[in-house]
Design an enzyme around this catalytic site. Structure first.
Site, PDB file in Angstrom:
ATOM      1  N   LYS A 276      27.744  12.508  11.321  1.00 61.21           N
ATOM      2  CA  LYS A 276      28.770  13.236  12.082  1.00 61.21           C
ATOM      3  C   LYS A 276      29.633  14.120  11.178  1.00 61.21           C
ATOM      4  O   LYS A 276      30.145  15.143  11.608  1.00 61.21           O
ATOM      5  CB  LYS A 276      29.638  12.253  12.867  1.00 61.21           C
ATOM      6  CG  LYS A 276      28.852  11.569  13.987  1.00 61.21           C
ATOM      7  CD  LYS A 276      29.700  10.632  14.797  1.00 61.21           C
ATOM      8  CE  LYS A 276      28.812   9.821  15.737  1.00 61.21           C
ATOM      9  NZ  LYS A 276      29.533   8.869  16.550  1.00 61.21           N
TER      10      LYS A 276
ATOM     11  N   ASP B  86      33.171  11.550  21.547  1.00 64.37           N
ATOM     12  CA  ASP B  86      33.353  10.087  21.448  1.00 64.37           C
ATOM     13  C   ASP B  86      34.774   9.689  21.846  1.00 64.37           C
ATOM     14  O   ASP B  86      34.983   8.666  22.514  1.00 64.37           O
ATOM     15  CB  ASP B  86      33.127   9.607  19.999  1.00 64.37           C
ATOM     16  CG  ASP B  86      31.663   9.634  19.601  1.00 64.37           C
ATOM     17  OD1 ASP B  86      30.795   9.458  20.483  1.00 64.37           O
ATOM     18  OD2 ASP B  86      31.383   9.822  18.404  1.00 64.37           O
TER      19      ASP B  86
HETATM   20  P1  NDP Z   1      31.350   3.576   9.911  1.00 61.44           P
HETATM   21  O1  NDP Z   1      30.266   3.170   8.973  1.00 61.44           O
HETATM   22  O2  NDP Z   1      31.966   4.925   9.775  1.00 61.44           O
HETATM   23  O3  NDP Z   1      32.556   2.483   9.825  1.00 61.44           O
HETATM   24  C1  NDP Z   1      32.307   1.112   9.926  1.00 61.44           C
HETATM   25  C2  NDP Z   1      33.628   0.329   9.748  1.00 61.44           C
HETATM   26  O4  NDP Z   1      33.310  -1.035   9.973  1.00 61.44           O
HETATM   27  C3  NDP Z   1      34.265   0.426   8.365  1.00 61.44           C
HETATM   28  O5  NDP Z   1      35.663   0.457   8.497  1.00 61.44           O
HETATM   29  C4  NDP Z   1      33.804  -0.887   7.692  1.00 61.44           C
HETATM   30  O6  NDP Z   1      34.730  -1.389   6.729  1.00 61.44           O
HETATM   31  C5  NDP Z   1      33.770  -1.815   8.864  1.00 61.44           C
HETATM   32  N1  NDP Z   1      32.829  -2.938   8.737  1.00 61.44           N
HETATM   33  C6  NDP Z   1      31.501  -2.855   8.612  1.00 61.44           C
HETATM   34  N2  NDP Z   1      30.955  -4.112   8.564  1.00 61.44           N
HETATM   35  C7  NDP Z   1      31.990  -4.973   8.666  1.00 61.44           C
HETATM   36  C8  NDP Z   1      32.087  -6.385   8.681  1.00 61.44           C
HETATM   37  N3  NDP Z   1      31.014  -7.167   8.565  1.00 61.44           N
HETATM   38  N4  NDP Z   1      33.317  -6.947   8.818  1.00 61.44           N
HETATM   39  C9  NDP Z   1      34.417  -6.171   8.941  1.00 61.44           C
HETATM   40  N5  NDP Z   1      34.407  -4.820   8.915  1.00 61.44           N
HETATM   41  C10 NDP Z   1      33.186  -4.226   8.787  1.00 61.44           C
HETATM   42  O7  NDP Z   1      30.725   3.381  11.381  1.00 61.44           O
HETATM   43  P2  NDP Z   1      31.062   4.183  12.707  1.00 61.44           P
HETATM   44  O8  NDP Z   1      32.528   4.193  12.926  1.00 61.44           O
HETATM   45  O9  NDP Z   1      30.366   5.487  12.714  1.00 61.44           O
HETATM   46  O10 NDP Z   1      30.329   3.272  13.805  1.00 61.44           O
HETATM   47  C11 NDP Z   1      30.798   1.957  14.057  1.00 61.44           C
HETATM   48  C12 NDP Z   1      30.117   1.393  15.294  1.00 61.44           C
HETATM   49  O11 NDP Z   1      30.421   2.175  16.435  1.00 61.44           O
HETATM   50  C13 NDP Z   1      28.595   1.349  15.202  1.00 61.44           C
HETATM   51  O12 NDP Z   1      28.211   0.055  15.612  1.00 61.44           O
HETATM   52  C14 NDP Z   1      28.146   2.406  16.208  1.00 61.44           C
HETATM   53  O13 NDP Z   1      26.893   2.095  16.758  1.00 61.44           O
HETATM   54  C15 NDP Z   1      29.254   2.302  17.242  1.00 61.44           C
HETATM   55  N6  NDP Z   1      29.446   3.509  18.086  1.00 61.44           N
HETATM   56  C16 NDP Z   1      29.392   3.376  19.443  1.00 61.44           C
HETATM   57  C17 NDP Z   1      29.586   4.477  20.271  1.00 61.44           C
HETATM   58  C18 NDP Z   1      29.514   4.343  21.751  1.00 61.44           C
HETATM   59  O14 NDP Z   1      29.458   5.359  22.447  1.00 61.44           O
HETATM   60  N7  NDP Z   1      29.524   3.147  22.294  1.00 61.44           N
HETATM   61  C19 NDP Z   1      29.863   5.834  19.734  1.00 61.44           C
HETATM   62  C20 NDP Z   1      29.939   5.851  18.288  1.00 61.44           C
HETATM   63  C21 NDP Z   1      29.714   4.718  17.510  1.00 61.44           C
HETATM   64  P3  NDP Z   1      34.847  -0.780   5.205  1.00 61.44           P
HETATM   65  O15 NDP Z   1      35.649   0.487   5.342  1.00 61.44           O
HETATM   66  O16 NDP Z   1      35.560  -1.839   4.456  1.00 61.44           O
HETATM   67  O17 NDP Z   1      33.441  -0.555   4.741  1.00 61.44           O
END
Ligand code: NDP
Length: 263
Positions: free
Chosen positions: A63, A99
């Site tokens: 994105k 989104d």
């Molecule tokens: P990013 O990779 O940009 O961010 C992920 C975040 O999750 C980070 O802050 C990361 O922390 C945190 N994280 C990851 N694993 C863990 C864990 N085990 N415990 C705690 N924190 C964790 O992902 P996106 O924001 O792009 O996407 C996130 C989710 O949103 C995905 O599952 C995606 O499929 C879903 N999504 C759904 C949509 C919908 O329409 N329903 C639309 C867009 C996305 P850190 O910064 O410490 O690494």
């Protein structure tokens, strides 16, 4: 014939092609929406033109690449720093983010939300936090690490890591982390999440198509819950109408796209 695709990695799991193809068919548009596993985000623009696309959606992890490679940016997409929809207008790429509004529409049935806690600080958290701020809803960000909190600090949100978080009441808790997507872990340690849920009214998980540990815990605490299916549907409806210059009725697009969830 009009051509559209979903760029991402992975893309195999996504139901976006099904949603869009049902809408194209239902609205009698001569068009086709495919999926494209893009291995290199730097090649997004080049791939868009090679495929002779009229429009595309962009999912994880491209994105931000889409934002950098668009010719024109919608002001809100620019603010969030992420583009999930590209539209070809006279050979130039226009970038949007659906989104954020998709999320806001998905929580329309949640009444009297006065405060929101967002778990996670990635691209989805940015989109959700930005729309909540625009709607004047007090929003706090809690992430496991410090590294992605800069954007939120600069935008004036209250931000915390697990170490410095001071628990209080939030009416809605939103999981935007990928915890629970491919594993069975909670996005926050259980005692703290349970104590937050005890005081909350609503829970929302952006993940769809499965009951995550976050959703199970929220249900156990009898919160009103929603997963990410409606958000996906709403962002898809908005993207579809951007592809066609808003010429279709949103309710009709929604009704056609909804069929993708019942297959
Ligand atoms: P990013 O990779 O940009 O961010 C992920 C975040 O999750 C980070 O802050 C990361 O922390 C945190 N994280 C990851 N694993 C863990 C864990 N085990 N415990 C705690 N924190 C964790 O992902 P996106 O924001 O792009 O996407 C996130 C989710 O949103 C995905 O599952 C995606 O499929 C879903 N999504 C759904 C949509 C919908 O329409 N329903 C639309 C867009 C996305 P850190 O910064 O410490 O690494």
């Amino acid at each position: 014939m009009k051509f559209f695709t979903l760029f991402g990695s992975p893309v195999a799991h996504s139901i976006s092609p099904r949603m869009h193809n049902l809408a194209l068919k239902g609205l009698h548009v001569d068009g086709c929406y495919t999926r494209y596993h893009l291995k290199d985000g730097l090649k997004l623009r080049e791939s868009f033109y090679k495929l002779r696309l009229d429009g595309a959606n962009i999912t994880v992890p491209y994105k931000e690449d889409a934002l950098r490679q668009a010719d024109f940016l919608d002001a809100f997409a620019k603010k969030i720093g992420a583009v999930n929809t590209l539209v070809n207008k006279n050979g130039q790429l226009h970038g949007y983010n659906t989104d954020a509004l998709g999320f806001y529409r998905a929580i329309a049935s949640f009444k009297d939300i006065d405060s929101v806690l967002i778990l996670g600080a990635g691209g989805t958290a940015k989109a959700i936090a930005s729309i909540l701020k625009e709607k004047d809803i007090k929003t706090t960000i809690l992430n496991r690490s410090n590294k992605r909190l800069g954007f939120f600090k600069d935008e004036g949100f209250e931000v915390y890591t697990w170490e410095d978080f001071n628990p209080k009441r939030f009416s809605l808790i939103v999981n935007t982390t990928s915890a629970g997507l491919k594993d069975d872990v909670l996005p926050l340690h259980k005692p703290l999440l349970s104590s937050l849920m005890k005081k909350a009214d609503y829970a929302f998980d952006v993940i769809y198509n499965k009951t995550t540990p976050f959703m199970s815990l929220a249900k156990a605490h009898k919160l009103t819950c929603k997963d990410g299916a409606d958000m996906l549907l709403c962002q898809g409806v908005l993207a579809f109408n951007l592809f066609f210059d808003n010429k279709f009725n949103e309710t009709e697009i929604t009704n056609h796209m909804r069929g993708a969830f019942s297959l």
